[in-house]
Design a protein around this motif. Structure first.
Motif, PDB file in Angstrom:
ATOM      1  N   GLY A  40       0.795  -1.231   0.000  1.00 27.13           N
ATOM      2  CA  GLY A  40       0.000   0.000   0.000  1.00 27.13           C
ATOM      3  C   GLY A  40       0.825   1.277   0.000  1.00 27.13           C
ATOM      4  N   ALA A  41       2.086   1.178  -0.381  1.00 25.37           N
ATOM      5  CA  ALA A  41       2.925   2.380  -0.395  1.00 25.37           C
ATOM      6  C   ALA A  41       2.459   3.343  -1.477  1.00 25.37           C
ATOM      7  CB  ALA A  41       4.375   1.984  -0.670  1.00 25.37           C
ATOM      8  N   LYS A  63       2.724  -0.264   4.614  1.00 21.27           N
ATOM      9  CA  LYS A  63       2.235  -0.565   5.966  1.00 21.27           C
ATOM     10  C   LYS A  63       3.267  -1.208   6.900  1.00 21.27           C
ATOM     11  CE  LYS A  63       0.120  -4.952   4.723  1.00 21.27           C
ATOM     12  NZ  LYS A  63      -0.875  -5.427   3.799  1.00 21.27           N
ATOM     13  N   GLY A  64       4.413  -1.602   6.350  1.00 23.26           N
ATOM     14  CA  GLY A  64       5.450  -2.152   7.226  1.00 23.26           C
ATOM     15  C   GLY A  64       5.094  -3.527   7.775  1.00 23.26           C
ATOM     16  N   MET A  65       5.992  -4.067   8.606  1.00 18.38           N
ATOM     17  CA  MET A  65       5.740  -5.396   9.186  1.00 18.38           C
ATOM     18  C   MET A  65       6.005  -5.383  10.685  1.00 18.38           C
ATOM     19  SD  MET A  65       7.442  -8.002   6.414  1.00 18.38           S
ATOM     20  CE  MET A  65       8.557  -6.933   5.520  1.00 18.38           C
ATOM     21  N   GLN A 116       5.796  -0.655  11.391  1.00 17.65           N
ATOM     22  CA  GLN A 116       4.381  -0.360  11.187  1.00 17.65           C
ATOM     23  C   GLN A 116       4.068   0.968  11.856  1.00 17.65           C
ATOM     24  OE1 GLN A 116       2.841  -4.059  12.970  1.00 17.65           O
ATOM     25  NE2 GLN A 116       2.013  -4.527  10.944  1.00 17.65           N
ATOM     26  N   GLU A 117       3.064   1.622  11.360  1.00 12.21           N
ATOM     27  CA  GLU A 117       2.736   2.946  11.877  1.00 12.21           C
ATOM     28  C   GLU A 117       2.469   2.913  13.388  1.00 12.21           C
ATOM     29  OE1 GLU A 117      -0.354   4.967   9.702  1.00 12.21           O
ATOM     30  OE2 GLU A 117       0.761   6.823  10.098  1.00 12.21           O
ATOM     31  N   SER A 118       1.782   1.859  13.820  1.00 14.95           N
ATOM     32  CA  SER A 118       1.372   1.793  15.231  1.00 14.95           C
ATOM     33  C   SER A 118       2.528   1.450  16.176  1.00 14.95           C
ATOM     34  CB  SER A 118       0.265   0.746  15.374  1.00 14.95           C
ATOM     35  OG  SER A 118       0.706  -0.465  14.804  1.00 14.95           O
ATOM     36  N   ASP A 119       3.645   0.996  15.618  1.00 16.90           N
ATOM     37  CA  ASP A 119       4.764   0.611  16.489  1.00 16.90           C
ATOM     38  C   ASP A 119       5.710   1.785  16.718  1.00 16.90           C
ATOM     39  OD1 ASP A 119       3.700  -1.885  16.490  1.00 16.90           O
ATOM     40  OD2 ASP A 119       5.101  -2.703  14.987  1.00 16.90           O
ATOM     41  N   ALA A 120       6.239   1.848  17.947  1.00 18.81           N
ATOM     42  CA  ALA A 120       7.162   2.935  18.266  1.00 18.81           C
ATOM     43  C   ALA A 120       8.514   2.698  17.605  1.00 18.81           C
ATOM     44  CB  ALA A 120       7.326   3.063  19.776  1.00 18.81           C
ATOM     45  N   VAL A 121       8.958   1.451  17.641  1.00 20.45           N
ATOM     46  CA  VAL A 121      10.245   1.148  17.007  1.00 20.45           C
ATOM     47  C   VAL A 121      10.049   0.086  15.935  1.00 20.45           C
ATOM     48  CG1 VAL A 121      11.807   1.740  18.885  1.00 20.45           C
ATOM     49  CG2 VAL A 121      10.718  -0.521  18.830  1.00 20.45           C
ATOM     50  N   GLY A 122      10.993   0.062  15.049  1.00 18.06           N
ATOM     51  CA  GLY A 122      10.913  -0.898  13.960  1.00 18.06           C
ATOM     52  C   GLY A 122      11.820  -2.089  14.208  1.00 18.06           C
ATOM     53  N   THR A 123      11.967  -2.918  13.168  1.00 20.75           N
ATOM     54  CA  THR A 123      12.763  -4.135  13.263  1.00 20.75           C
ATOM     55  C   THR A 123      13.877  -4.076  12.226  1.00 20.75           C
ATOM     56  OG1 THR A 123      10.735  -5.301  13.815  1.00 20.75           O
ATOM     57  CG2 THR A 123      12.628  -6.657  13.199  1.00 20.75           C
ATOM     58  N   PHE A 124      15.042  -4.526  12.649  1.00 20.78           N
ATOM     59  CA  PHE A 124      16.179  -4.585  11.733  1.00 20.78           C
ATOM     60  C   PHE A 124      16.648  -6.030  11.657  1.00 20.78           C
ATOM     61  CE2 PHE A 124      20.948  -3.990  11.277  1.00 20.78           C
ATOM     62  CZ  PHE A 124      20.899  -3.682   9.920  1.00 20.78           C
ATOM     63  N   GLU A 136      17.349  -6.927  15.519  1.00 23.44           N
ATOM     64  CA  GLU A 136      17.232  -6.008  16.659  1.00 23.44           C
ATOM     65  C   GLU A 136      16.226  -4.909  16.381  1.00 23.44           C
ATOM     66  OE1 GLU A 136      21.163  -3.263  15.649  1.00 23.44           O
ATOM     67  OE2 GLU A 136      21.383  -5.140  16.766  1.00 23.44           O
ATOM     68  N   ALA A 137      15.859  -4.209  17.460  1.00 18.15           N
ATOM     69  CA  ALA A 137      14.950  -3.076  17.292  1.00 18.15           C
ATOM     70  C   ALA A 137      15.723  -1.905  16.705  1.00 18.15           C
ATOM     71  CB  ALA A 137      14.360  -2.684  18.636  1.00 18.15           C
ATOM     72  N   VAL A 138      15.039  -1.105  15.946  1.00 16.35           N
ATOM     73  CA  VAL A 138      15.712   0.020  15.302  1.00 16.35           C
ATOM     74  C   VAL A 138      14.727   1.180  15.148  1.00 16.35           C
ATOM     75  CG1 VAL A 138      15.177  -0.637  12.936  1.00 16.35           C
ATOM     76  CG2 VAL A 138      17.253   0.632  13.377  1.00 16.35           C
ATOM     77  N   ALA A 139      15.272   2.381  15.210  1.00 14.40           N
ATOM     78  CA  ALA A 139      14.407   3.533  14.927  1.00 14.40           C
ATOM     79  C   ALA A 139      14.394   3.744  13.426  1.00 14.40           C
ATOM     80  CB  ALA A 139      14.956   4.778  15.617  1.00 14.40           C
ATOM     81  N   CYS A 140      13.247   3.724  12.826  1.00 16.00           N
ATOM     82  CA  CYS A 140      13.204   3.951  11.376  1.00 16.00           C
ATOM     83  C   CYS A 140      11.840   4.502  10.979  1.00 16.00           C
ATOM     84  CB  CYS A 140      13.514   2.669  10.597  1.00 16.00           C
ATOM     85  SG  CYS A 140      12.338   1.340  10.871  1.00 16.00           S
ATOM     86  N   ALA A 141      11.779   4.996   9.755  1.00 12.80           N
ATOM     87  CA  ALA A 141      10.524   5.574   9.269  1.00 12.80           C
ATOM     88  C   ALA A 141       9.476   4.480   9.083  1.00 12.80           C
ATOM     89  CB  ALA A 141      10.764   6.283   7.943  1.00 12.80           C
ATOM     90  N   LYS A 142       8.257   4.879   9.034  1.00  6.67           N
ATOM     91  CA  LYS A 142       7.163   3.939   8.744  1.00  6.67           C
ATOM     92  C   LYS A 142       7.372   3.380   7.341  1.00  6.67           C
ATOM     93  CE  LYS A 142       2.659   3.866   6.906  1.00  6.67           C
ATOM     94  NZ  LYS A 142       1.857   4.579   5.927  1.00  6.67           N
ATOM     95  N   GLY A 143       7.155   2.093   7.213  1.00  8.55           N
ATOM     96  CA  GLY A 143       7.339   1.474   5.902  1.00  8.55           C
ATOM     97  C   GLY A 143       8.479   0.474   5.951  1.00  8.55           C
ATOM     98  N   THR A 144       8.998   0.162   4.778  1.00  7.15           N
ATOM     99  CA  THR A 144       9.964  -0.927   4.683  1.00  7.15           C
ATOM    100  C   THR A 144      11.107  -0.551   3.752  1.00  7.15           C
ATOM    101  OG1 THR A 144       8.157  -2.505   4.973  1.00  7.15           O
ATOM    102  CG2 THR A 144      10.200  -3.368   4.062  1.00  7.15           C
ATOM    103  N   SER A 145      12.336  -0.913   4.170  1.00  5.11           N
ATOM    104  CA  SER A 145      13.495  -0.780   3.279  1.00  5.11           C
ATOM    105  C   SER A 145      14.200  -2.114   3.179  1.00  5.11           C
ATOM    106  CB  SER A 145      14.513   0.203   3.859  1.00  5.11           C
ATOM    107  OG  SER A 145      14.113   1.498   3.656  1.00  5.11           O
ATOM    108  N   PHE A 146      14.439  -2.542   1.975  1.00  2.00           N
ATOM    109  CA  PHE A 146      15.256  -3.735   1.762  1.00  2.00           C
ATOM    110  C   PHE A 146      16.569  -3.315   1.121  1.00  2.00           C
ATOM    111  CE2 PHE A 146      11.242  -6.069   2.027  1.00  2.00           C
ATOM    112  CZ  PHE A 146      11.629  -7.211   2.718  1.00  2.00           C
ATOM    113  N   PHE A 147      17.668  -3.856   1.635  1.00  2.00           N
ATOM    114  CA  PHE A 147      18.975  -3.666   0.996  1.00  2.00           C
ATOM    115  C   PHE A 147      19.426  -5.044   0.554  1.00  2.00           C
ATOM    116  CE2 PHE A 147      20.028   0.603   2.625  1.00  2.00           C
ATOM    117  CZ  PHE A 147      19.017   0.741   3.564  1.00  2.00           C
TER     118      PHE A 147
END
Ligand code: ADP
Ligand code: MG
Length: 620
Positions: A40-41, A63-65, A116-124, A136-147
């Motif tokens: 849904g990006a 929407k992130g995961m 995800q928008e509702s989560d305070a921290v993201g996942t790495f 680990e937990a990571v601070a990141c923008a809403k959504g998803t990045s793949f490298f």
């Protein structure tokens, strides 16, 4: 004997499976960008380095995961998109196999950041060759990045088979554009080795296509639209004169999924008929919307092949739709009377029935509803000679007896038994009224008998004249006729077009259009001129706006210009079969016009041959 069968470890199984899904860097781009769209990006950024061999990075604001999902997403057959087999037949997402991420993770170094928008921290997560190295937990923008780094690092054979950087980059651009072309509502950016290849803003479909094709392409496009119970078709085709030597700009999409299909390509090319110069290929961007249960996209892992339940039906509809668009835009050739055309007459064989060379699906006629009609369609279908039978051809009013020529291939043959349809307004031309039934030649000209000889009316020019004078009268007397729509149409235009459209709303109103601006390029249409078909509203307005824009400063008044455009749009075209009544109507109306002899564009509407002239030509 010891048992010898082992289950392959996941990493190995994934690597084998990966070979099917991920053949080259472009496959990674396709899968990741499709996932971003499915999430849904509305903004997707792709960065590649060294043709994707060193780095492919896809960032989305979807929407992130959750942490669990992020970890799960790399498992084979892990998907959020289907739960059970029956879901396969109602698919609207791009992915569903749950194989892409597992495959990519098996053959590259992958890093994922997601929130995800509702989560305070993201996942790495860092994963290499299917092995999770870090989570680990990571601070990141809403959504998803793949490298995705070092693709095929552990599959040297694959790596060695990759083509040159420019070939691989070009494949990436292709995949990127295919997705971008199906989602104009999403902004897409592609950056290759630090330089920007594409920055595609959110837009309408036409603008998206133009943004990809490049400047100046807008004028080359003709809109296509058709809606039947079975399939909806929309998109754009290139005008024949812009056909190119290469096939690069040809796209079919089914339910927003790019596909290749030689059979449908054939249908489309056949629709252009004689319009293309030899060895040239028209551009096309055709979008089919078809109930998911009527197709099977599951036949190939990379899914550019699609099996249809009823390909012949789609073939027929596509071909007639394209023909019609080419016709509406008035780019089908008209028959030139000055050239010495030889008329080819093919006698009917006794085992042959009359096939009308009609290309138009009659309004309200659904060849696929009645089983009988459908059978006929199939019977007449061969790849080389695909005529969509016109139902009226089966109850032919010119019965083909024995080896009589086909009605449409008969030159200058007036019916033997004329009815007394008297047209007194032709008096001034001939000194005596017509006493014969008019006859349509090559579905383009109306032939009539006049005292002094023969009259030939160009049906299109004549009808343009009739409509033009009618519209001018309407505008002068402020009495427009409008056909109310049961369901108002909502149409979207670019800001440029919307600007123009706003400027002509009062005039359009006088012509029978009830249109109101709903803001931001959106317009609601509640009523249309009675001659206009509902599914041609967008096309007609597009065309009017396009011409208006090209015209710049108007030489004639705006009202005249619009009346002329609408008349041209609305008129019957060369190539349309007319009934006797319709022909008679055109004759009647034409001679009721103030200036019957020329179309509003200045083309002659009729020519006459006197008996003397004819006699002279037959004299040796
Ligand atoms: P599929 O797309 O066939 O479901 P994938 O292996 O491509 O399989 O992805 C597995 C799952 O990971 C998806 O079903 C989805 O739930 C999740 N996923 C993948 N990419 C994204 C993304 N960019 N944003 C949110 N979820 C994603
Ligand atoms: Mg996927």
């Amino acid at each position: 004997m010891p048992d010898i069968i082992n289950l392959l470890p996941d990493s190995v199984a994934n690597q084998i499976a990966a070979g099917e899904v991920i053949q080259r860097p472009a496959s990674v781009v396709k899968e990741l960008v499709e996932n971003a769209v499915d999430a849904g990006a509305d903004e997707i950024i792709v960065v590649i380095k060294d043709a994707g061999k060193t780095l492919i990075q896809v960032t989305d604001n979807g929407k992130g995961m959750s942490t669990t999902d992020a970890r799960m997403s790399f498992e084979r057959h892990a998907t959020s998109k289907i739960n059970q087999a029956s879901d396969l037949f109602a698919l609207r997402t791009k992915g569903f196999r749950g194989e892409a991420l597992a495959s990519i993770a098996a053959i590259a170094h992958v890093e994922l950041k997601t929130r995800q928008e509702s989560d305070a921290v993201g996942t790495f997560i860092v994963i290499e060759g299917s092995e999770v190295k870090k989570q680990e937990a990571v601070a990141c923008a809403k959504g998803t990045s793949f490298f995705v780094k070092n693709l095929f690092y552990n599959v040297p054979a694959r790596r060695n088979f990759l083509k040159s950087d420019s070939a691989e980059t070009s494949a990436i651009i292709d995949e990127f554009e295919r997705v971008a072309l199906t989602h104009p509502e999403v902004s897409f950016t592609l950056i290759n080795n630090n330089s920007e290849v594409h920055r595609l803003e959110k837009s309408g479909l036409r603008q998206r296509i133009v943004a990809i094709l490049g400047k100046g392409s807008n004028e080359k496009l003709v809109p296509v639209e058709e809606a039947t119970d079975y399939v909806k078709i929309k998109g754009f085709i290139g005008k024949p004169e812009f056909a190119r030597k290469t096939k690069g700009e040809q796209f079919f999409f089914i339910n927003n999924r790019f596909i290749k299909n030689a059979y449908l390509n054939h249908a489309l090319i056949r629709a252009y008929d004689q319009l293309l110069a030899p060895d040239t290929h028209p551009a096309y961007f055709i979008y089919f919307d078809i109930p998911p249960h009527a197709i099977d996209i599951n036949i190939h892992p990379t899914k550019t092949e699609v099996k249809f339940e009823d390909e012949k039906t789609i073939y027929a509809i596509l071909r007639s739709t394209i023909k019609r668009s080419l016709g509406i835009y008035n780019i089908t050739p008209t028959i030139d009377f000055d050239t010495e055309a030889t008329v080819q007459i093919n006698p009917l064989r006794s085992d042959e029935s009359v096939k009308a060379p009609s290309i138009r699906l009659k309004e309200g006629y659904n060849p696929f509803a009645a089983p009988g009609a459908n059978a006929d369609l199939k019977r007449h279908n061969t790849i080389d000679d695909w005529q969509i039978p016109d139902p009226s051809a089966f109850k032919t009013d010119h019965p083909a007896k024995g080896a009589a020529p086909l009605p449409n291939q008969t030159a200058f043959l007036l019916p033997d038994e004329p009815q007394e349809t008297i047209e007194s307004s032709l008096d001034e031309l001939s000194g005596e009224p017509i006493k014969k039934t008019p006859y349509q030649l090559h579905k383009s000209y109306i032939l009539g008998h006049i005292k002094t000889g023969l009259i030939i009316i160009d049906q299109q020019s004549a009808h343009e004249r009739i409509l033009y004078e009618k519209y001018i009268r309407q505008m002068a007397h402020h009495q427009s006729y409008s056909q109310q729509l049961l369901f108002p149409l909502v149409l979207n235009f670019s800001s440029n077009e919307a600007e123009l459209l706003n400027g002509i709303l009062p005039d359009l109103h006088a012509l029978g259009f009830e249109i109101e601006s709903l803001g931001k390029g959106t317009f609601g249409v509640n009523g249309i001129p009675p001659e206009l078909k509902e599914n041609e509203v967008q096309i007609s307005l597009d065309k009017m706006l396009n011409e208006l824009r090209q015209q710049g400063e108007l030489r004639t008044g705006k009202k005249e210009f619009l009346a002329r455009l609408l008349a041209r749009n609305m008129s019957v075209k060369a190539g349309e079969k007319l009934t006797e009544e319709e022909m008679q109507h055109i004759i009647d109306e034409l001679f009721a016009c103030e200036l019957p002899y020329h179309s509003p564009g200045g083309k002659p509407t009729l020519i006459t041959f006197t008996l003397e002239e004819l006699a002279k030509r037959f004299r040796k």
